[in-house]
Design a protein around this motif. Structure first.
Motif, PDB file in Angstrom:
ATOM      1  N   LEU A  58       0.961  -1.067  -0.007  1.00 36.38           N
ATOM      2  CA  LEU A  58       0.081  -0.036   0.075  1.00 36.38           C
ATOM      3  C   LEU A  58       0.901   1.306  -0.068  1.00 36.38           C
ATOM      4  CD1 LEU A  58      -2.484  -1.346   2.750  1.00 36.38           C
ATOM      5  CD2 LEU A  58      -3.134  -0.607   0.480  1.00 36.38           C
ATOM      6  N   ALA A  59       0.844   2.174  -1.001  1.00 40.95           N
ATOM      7  CA  ALA A  59       1.280   3.385  -0.821  1.00 40.95           C
ATOM      8  C   ALA A  59       0.475   4.427  -0.615  1.00 40.95           C
ATOM      9  CB  ALA A  59       1.896   3.773  -2.423  1.00 40.95           C
ATOM     10  N   LEU A  60       0.831   5.167   0.546  1.00 41.30           N
ATOM     11  CA  LEU A  60      -0.014   6.018   1.152  1.00 41.30           C
ATOM     12  C   LEU A  60       0.290   7.473   0.939  1.00 41.30           C
ATOM     13  CD1 LEU A  60       0.026   4.211   4.746  1.00 41.30           C
ATOM     14  CD2 LEU A  60      -1.412   3.481   2.632  1.00 41.30           C
ATOM     15  N   TYR A  61      -0.838   8.273   0.686  1.00 40.11           N
ATOM     16  CA  TYR A  61      -0.580   9.812   0.221  1.00 40.11           C
ATOM     17  C   TYR A  61      -1.332  10.516   1.083  1.00 40.11           C
ATOM     18  CZ  TYR A  61       0.823   7.119  -3.885  1.00 40.11           C
ATOM     19  OH  TYR A  61       1.349   6.269  -4.910  1.00 40.11           O
ATOM     20  N   SER A  62      -0.814  11.700   1.355  1.00 35.58           N
ATOM     21  CA  SER A  62      -1.629  12.723   2.251  1.00 35.58           C
ATOM     22  C   SER A  62      -1.001  14.214   1.571  1.00 35.58           C
ATOM     23  CB  SER A  62      -1.320  12.712   3.432  1.00 35.58           C
ATOM     24  OG  SER A  62      -1.926  13.578   4.500  1.00 35.58           O
ATOM     25  N   ASP A  63      -2.102  15.021   2.094  1.00 33.88           N
ATOM     26  CA  ASP A  63      -1.659  16.576   1.755  1.00 33.88           C
ATOM     27  C   ASP A  63      -0.735  16.714   3.072  1.00 33.88           C
ATOM     28  OD1 ASP A  63      -3.262  16.943  -0.462  1.00 33.88           O
ATOM     29  OD2 ASP A  63      -4.884  17.889   0.756  1.00 33.88           O
ATOM     30  N   LYS A  64       0.136  17.580   3.121  1.00 33.87           N
ATOM     31  CA  LYS A  64       0.970  17.582   4.035  1.00 33.87           C
ATOM     32  C   LYS A  64       0.531  18.989   5.013  1.00 33.87           C
ATOM     33  CE  LYS A  64       3.454  14.599   2.367  1.00 33.87           C
ATOM     34  NZ  LYS A  64       4.939  14.601   1.769  1.00 33.87           N
ATOM     35  N   LYS A  65      -0.403  18.610   5.908  1.00 30.78           N
ATOM     36  CA  LYS A  65      -0.700  19.394   6.649  1.00 30.78           C
ATOM     37  C   LYS A  65      -0.516  19.218   8.249  1.00 30.78           C
ATOM     38  CE  LYS A  65      -5.053  20.921   4.188  1.00 30.78           C
ATOM     39  NZ  LYS A  65      -6.561  20.892   4.000  1.00 30.78           N
ATOM     40  N   ASP A  66      -0.722  20.083   9.256  1.00 26.78           N
ATOM     41  CA  ASP A  66      -0.413  19.627  10.431  1.00 26.78           C
ATOM     42  C   ASP A  66      -1.071  18.391  10.745  1.00 26.78           C
ATOM     43  OD1 ASP A  66       0.869  22.047  10.929  1.00 26.78           O
ATOM     44  OD2 ASP A  66      -0.705  23.057  11.968  1.00 26.78           O
ATOM     45  N   ASN A  67      -0.365  17.556  11.524  1.00 29.20           N
ATOM     46  CA  ASN A  67      -0.806  16.046  11.825  1.00 29.20           C
ATOM     47  C   ASN A  67      -0.952  15.291  10.799  1.00 29.20           C
ATOM     48  OD1 ASN A  67      -0.067  16.490  14.624  1.00 29.20           O
ATOM     49  ND2 ASN A  67      -2.047  16.876  15.100  1.00 29.20           N
ATOM     50  N   TYR A  68      -0.378  15.361   9.635  1.00 33.01           N
ATOM     51  CA  TYR A  68      -0.735  14.556   8.547  1.00 33.01           C
ATOM     52  C   TYR A  68      -0.236  13.010   8.861  1.00 33.01           C
ATOM     53  CZ  TYR A  68       3.848  14.810   6.549  1.00 33.01           C
ATOM     54  OH  TYR A  68       5.280  14.493   6.461  1.00 33.01           O
ATOM     55  N   GLY A  69       0.804  12.880   9.400  1.00 38.85           N
ATOM     56  CA  GLY A  69       1.479  11.687   9.707  1.00 38.85           C
ATOM     57  C   GLY A  69       0.735  10.955  10.591  1.00 38.85           C
ATOM     58  N   VAL A  70       0.297  11.711  11.834  1.00 37.05           N
ATOM     59  CA  VAL A  70      -0.642  11.319  12.687  1.00 37.05           C
ATOM     60  C   VAL A  70      -1.702  10.607  12.123  1.00 37.05           C
ATOM     61  CG1 VAL A  70      -1.605  11.400  14.787  1.00 37.05           C
ATOM     62  CG2 VAL A  70       0.506  12.675  14.547  1.00 37.05           C
ATOM     63  N   ASN A  71      -2.519  11.210  11.245  1.00 32.83           N
ATOM     64  CA  ASN A  71      -3.612  11.041  10.541  1.00 32.83           C
ATOM     65  C   ASN A  71      -3.358   9.675   9.848  1.00 32.83           C
ATOM     66  OD1 ASN A  71      -6.642  11.521   9.998  1.00 32.83           O
ATOM     67  ND2 ASN A  71      -5.684  11.922   8.104  1.00 32.83           N
ATOM     68  N   ILE A  72      -2.357   9.472   9.156  1.00 36.50           N
ATOM     69  CA  ILE A  72      -2.186   8.442   8.100  1.00 36.50           C
ATOM     70  C   ILE A  72      -1.807   7.323   9.134  1.00 36.50           C
ATOM     71  CG2 ILE A  72      -0.188   7.451   6.807  1.00 36.50           C
ATOM     72  CD1 ILE A  72      -2.173   8.945   5.067  1.00 36.50           C
ATOM     73  N   GLY A  73      -1.100   7.194   9.990  1.00 36.56           N
ATOM     74  CA  GLY A  73      -0.966   6.008  10.925  1.00 36.56           C
ATOM     75  C   GLY A  73      -2.239   5.365  11.602  1.00 36.56           C
TER      76      GLY A  73
END
Length: 229
Positions: free
Chosen positions: A64-79
């Motif tokens: 799975l390749a995971l993508y996100s807008d780079k906003k505050d807490n984006y990594g926390v949201n992805i996890g």
């Protein structure tokens, strides 16, 4: 579906079979997954190993390749989002592992991290086989409600979370690393925090709430948000 029992047996899977997987269950689950922060756009795609640069000694049939807008807490949201999927896959006898040492062959600036997955005969373990910090090391109270977070996987098992009891639940903090560890782990520790929060949500789906408040950092830790469980 109650996925909480998967928390106590799950292991990061690094031994895979080449069996094909029906991906429709993943899509159906992701159509109903709970995000931590609805204001952050994210997406994913399912890739085979030839589409990535993988720097691990082992490989899986699918990623799975995971993508996100780079906003505050984006990594926390992805996890938070994709650990729910990881537990769901486990319930289908599909192993998975977060892979920090992987990148796309075709660059995408929204790429965050990858997850390997596939059928496996090496899926579970006993609770005694978890190597984790004690509750007293990850919180200012030995509250057994935090055990699901205690058992969460993290980059090189760094367990970068700390929970401080408050009147309404727990304030969540991320460890401040020295410059060497920050270079190695800093990129992934937000994702790690999200994974731990996902375990708390899965264990408390009716009562879990997350909010970022105006809180100060504490010695050795950066404030991330506050949870009710």
């Amino acid at each position: 579906m109650d996925l909480s029992e998967q928390i106590y047996v799950r292991k990061s899977c690094r031994k895979y079979l080449d069996d094909e997987i029906d991906m429709s269950a993943i899509k159906e689950f992701m159509d109903n997954v709970k995000p931590l922060t609805r204001e952050i756009n994210y997406s994913y795609e399912i890739l085979t190993k030839d589409k990535l640069n993988i720097r691990t000694r082992w490989k899986a049939p699918y990623y799975l390749a995971l993508y996100s807008d780079k906003k505050d807490n984006y990594g926390v949201n992805i996890g938070f989002i994709f650990q729910q999927l990881s537990l769901f896959l486990q319930s289908l006898d599909i192993g998975s592992c977060w892979v920090g040492m992987a990148s796309l062959k075709e660059n995408n600036p929204k790429f965050v991290i990858a997850i390997s997955f596939g059928k496996s005969n090496d899926l579970t373990r006993e609770i005694s086989q978890f190597k984790r910090k004690s509750l007293s090391e990850i919180a200012d109270t030995e509250d057994e409600r935090l055990i699901p977070a205690q058992l969460a996987p993290s980059a090189v098992n760094s367990q970068p979370w700390y929970f401080k009891q408050s009147n309404e639940g727990f304030d969540v903090y991320k460890v401040k690393h020295n410059i060497v560890k920050r270079k190695i782990l800093g990129k992934w520790n937000d994702v790690d925090i999200g994974i731990a929060l996902a375990h708390l949500y899965i264990s408390n789906p009716e009562t879990f709430e997350f909010e970022v408040k105006d809180k100060q950092d504490i010695k050795g830790y950066t404030y991330v948000g506050s949870v009710k469980i």
